[in-house]
Design a protein around this motif. Structure first.
Motif, mmCIF file in Angstrom:
data_model
loop_
_atom_site.group_PDB
_atom_site.id
_atom_site.type_symbol
_atom_site.label_atom_id
_atom_site.label_comp_id
_atom_site.label_asym_id
_atom_site.label_seq_id
_atom_site.Cartn_x
_atom_site.Cartn_y
_atom_site.Cartn_z
ATOM 1 N N TYR A 237 1.049 -0.998 -0.066
ATOM 2 C CA TYR A 237 0.266 0.206 -0.034
ATOM 3 C C TYR A 237 1.033 1.313 0.030
ATOM 4 C CZ TYR A 237 1.016 0.721 5.157
ATOM 5 O OH TYR A 237 1.370 1.231 6.387
ATOM 6 N N LYS B 147 2.310 1.677 -3.495
ATOM 7 C CA LYS B 147 0.172 2.016 -5.084
ATOM 8 C C LYS B 147 0.739 3.830 -4.092
ATOM 9 C CE LYS B 147 -4.161 1.361 -5.451
ATOM 10 N NZ LYS B 147 -5.019 1.011 -5.218
ATOM 11 N N ALA B 148 1.066 4.185 -3.215
ATOM 12 C CA ALA B 148 0.549 5.452 -2.504
ATOM 13 C C ALA B 148 1.776 6.443 -3.411
ATOM 14 C CB ALA B 148 0.819 5.579 -0.937
ATOM 15 N N LYS C 233 3.738 5.911 -5.857
ATOM 16 C CA LYS C 233 4.177 5.854 -6.865
ATOM 17 C C LYS C 233 2.021 7.075 -7.625
ATOM 18 C CE LYS C 233 4.349 1.629 -9.863
ATOM 19 N NZ LYS C 233 4.469 0.708 -10.419
ATOM 20 N N HIS C 234 1.885 7.153 -6.969
ATOM 21 C CA HIS C 234 0.612 7.864 -7.093
ATOM 22 C C HIS C 234 0.739 9.535 -6.737
ATOM 23 C CE1 HIS C 234 -2.346 4.222 -8.159
ATOM 24 N NE2 HIS C 234 -3.020 5.111 -8.617
ATOM 25 N N LEU C 235 1.611 9.579 -6.624
ATOM 26 C CA LEU C 235 2.046 11.264 -6.407
ATOM 27 C C LEU C 235 2.495 11.771 -7.762
ATOM 28 C CD1 LEU C 235 4.817 10.226 -3.316
ATOM 29 C CD2 LEU C 235 2.824 11.804 -3.532
ATOM 30 N N PRO C 236 2.270 13.812 -7.242
ATOM 31 C CA PRO C 236 2.456 13.915 -9.021
ATOM 32 C C PRO C 236 4.090 14.106 -9.377
ATOM 33 C CG PRO C 236 1.352 15.339 -7.532
ATOM 34 C CD PRO C 236 2.287 13.871 -6.396
ATOM 35 N N GLU D 72 8.322 12.399 -8.909
ATOM 36 C CA GLU D 72 8.856 11.082 -8.897
ATOM 37 C C GLU D 72 9.465 10.840 -7.672
ATOM 38 O OE1 GLU D 72 11.485 8.076 -11.998
ATOM 39 O OE2 GLU D 72 11.211 10.156 -12.078
ATOM 40 N N GLU E 171 8.947 -1.989 -9.048
ATOM 41 C CA GLU E 171 8.440 -1.650 -9.598
ATOM 42 C C GLU E 171 9.160 -0.382 -10.010
ATOM 43 O OE1 GLU E 171 4.431 -1.079 -8.062
ATOM 44 O OE2 GLU E 171 5.038 -3.844 -6.868
ATOM 45 N N ASN F 72 0.697 15.221 -2.045
ATOM 46 C CA ASN F 72 -0.544 15.747 -2.951
ATOM 47 C C ASN F 72 -0.812 17.083 -3.281
ATOM 48 O OD1 ASN F 72 -0.565 13.077 -3.712
ATOM 49 N ND2 ASN F 72 -0.939 11.877 -2.309
#
Length: 327
Positions: free
Chosen positions: A121, A124-125, A127-130, A132, A153, A301
Motif C-alpha cells: 500500500y 501504491k501511494a 507511485k501515485h504522487l504527482p 517522482e 516496480e 499530493n
C-alpha cells in the motif's frame, strides 16, 4: 519498533471484533429459531438477549479503543527520534559545520526520499504522487519479506539499511553495529546488493551511533566502493563521520538537508517542503527525507504549488547531474 507493536495490537483488536460479530450473528440465528419453535423458553431467550447486549458493549469498547489506537498510530519517525537523541547525547559538544556543495542548474532540483518503505500500500501511494519520489526500501525480514519484489516496480530506488543507534528500543533485524568486523559488514552489504541488484545508493535507518564512529564508517565505505554503491547520509546525528570516510574512498555521496514529517501535520510538512525548496534555490539542489505515512502522502499530493519552481528528481538523476557538473 513501537509502530510495529501498535500495528500488532491494532490487528489483534480487529480479530477480536470480528469474532464477537460472528458470535452475535450466531446468537441472532438462535433467537430466530427460538421464536419459530412452538415451545419457546422465555428464560433462555432473555439470557441470550443479555449475552448479546453484553457482547455489543464489548464491541463498542473495543471499537473505541481501536479508534484511539488509530489516532495514536503515528510515532515520531525513527530517524528523527534518533537525531533528537544524538543532540541530547552530544549537547555539550559543538557539532562540525556541514560542507555546502553547490550544483549549477537552470532550475533548482529537489530529491524527496521516502524511508521505511515496506508494504504494497506504501508502494501504491508513492507511485501515485504527482512527481517522482525516491523510495528507500527496508531489507526483507519476516515482517516485511517482499521489499525486493516491490523495488522492481521502480526505475530508481534506494535501500534503507538499519545501523546502530545511540538508544533505540526496537532495532530492525541484522542492524549493522559498531562491533561488526569488516567481513560482517561486507557480508551484509553483499546480501543487500543481491536482493536489490539495481540499487545505486543506500541510506542509514537510525545509525546515530554507527555513523559517528570513524573506524566503522571507513569499513562501510570501503565495502560500498567495492560493491559500487553510493551513500546518502540521513544525518541522524550532527556528528556523522560519513563525509570524512567519503574523502578517503570517494564514493557517490550526498547528505540529507531536511526532515519533512517530524510532526503528523500537513501544514508542518508543507512548511518543511518550503524550507527544502529555499535550500534548493540557493544551492542548486536539496535532499528532503520523509516517510510513507498517510499525512505525509496527503501533504505531498497537495504541494504542487510549493514545488512549481523546482524539479523533483530521483537520487540517481541528481548524481548524474552532479557528475556532469564536475566534468
Amino acid at each position: 519498533m513501537k509502530k510495529k507493536r501498535k500495528n500488532s495490537k491494532k490487528n489483534s483488536l480487529k480479530y477480536i471484533v470480528y469474532i464477537l460479530l460472528l458470535a452475535i450473528f450466531s446468537l441472532s440465528f438462535f433467537i430466530a429459531g427460538v421464536y419459530i419453535g412452538e415451545n419457546t423458553n422465555k428464560k433462555s431467550l432473555q439470557k441470550t438477549q443479555n449475552v448479546i447486549s453484553m457482547l455489543e458493549k464489548k464491541i463498542k469498547n473495543l471499537s473505541n479503543q481501536l479508534n484511539q489506537n488509530n489516532k495514536n498510530l503515528y510515532n515520531l519517525p525513527s530517524e528523527i527520534e534518533d537525531y533528537e537523541t544524538a543532540h541530547k547525547h552530544y549537547k555539550k559538544t559543538k557539532p562540525p559545520v556541514p560542507v555546502t556543495v553547490k550544483l549549477k542548474t537552470k532550475k533548482p532540483k529537489l530529491v524527496i526520499i521516502l524511508d521505511d518503505v515496506s508494504f504494497g500500500y506504501q508502494v501504491k501511494a508513492i507511485k501515485h504522487l504527482p512527481f517522482e519520489a525516491t523510495p528507500s526500501f527496508f531489507p526483507p525480514t519476516k515482517i516485511h519479506p517482499n521489499t525486493p519484489v516491490y523495488a522492481k516496480e521502480f526505475k530508481d530506488y534506494m535501500v534503507h539499511v538499519p545501523m546502530q543507534a545511540l538508544a533505540f528500543a526496537h532495532p530492525e533485524p541484522d542492524t549493522i553495529n559498531t562491533d561488526w568486523s569488516y567481513s560482517q559488514i561486507k557480508q551484509r552489504i553483499d546480501e543487500i546488493k543481491k536482493w536489490f541488484p539495481k540499487a545505486e545508493f543506500i541510506n542509514n535507518h537510525t545509525g546515530s551511533k554507527f555513523t559517528a564512529d570513524t573506524t566503522e564508517m571507513e569499513k562501510l565505505f570501503k565495502v560500498l566502493k567495492e560493491d559500487n554503491l553510493g551513500f546518502v547520509d540521513s544525518r541522524t546525528t550532527p556528528y556523522s563521520k560519513a563525509r570524512d570516510a567519503e574523502k578517503i574512498y570517494h564514493i557517490p555521496f550526498f547528505e540529507r538537508n531536511i526532515f519533512l514529517d517530524n510532526k503528523p501535520d500537513i501544514n508542518y510538512i508543507q512548511n518543511q517542503l518550503k524550507k527544502a525548496v529555499k535550500i534548493a534555490r540557493k544551492r542548486g539542489y536539496a535532499i528532503a527525507i520523509g516517510h510513507p505515512h498517510k499525512t505525509t502522502i496527503e501533504a505531498l499530493n497537495e504541494s504542487q504549488n510549493i514545488l512549481k519552481n523546482v524539479d523533483v528528481i530521483t537520487i540517481n538523476q541528481l548524481y548524474e547531474l552532479k557528475t556532469k557538473n564536475e566534468k
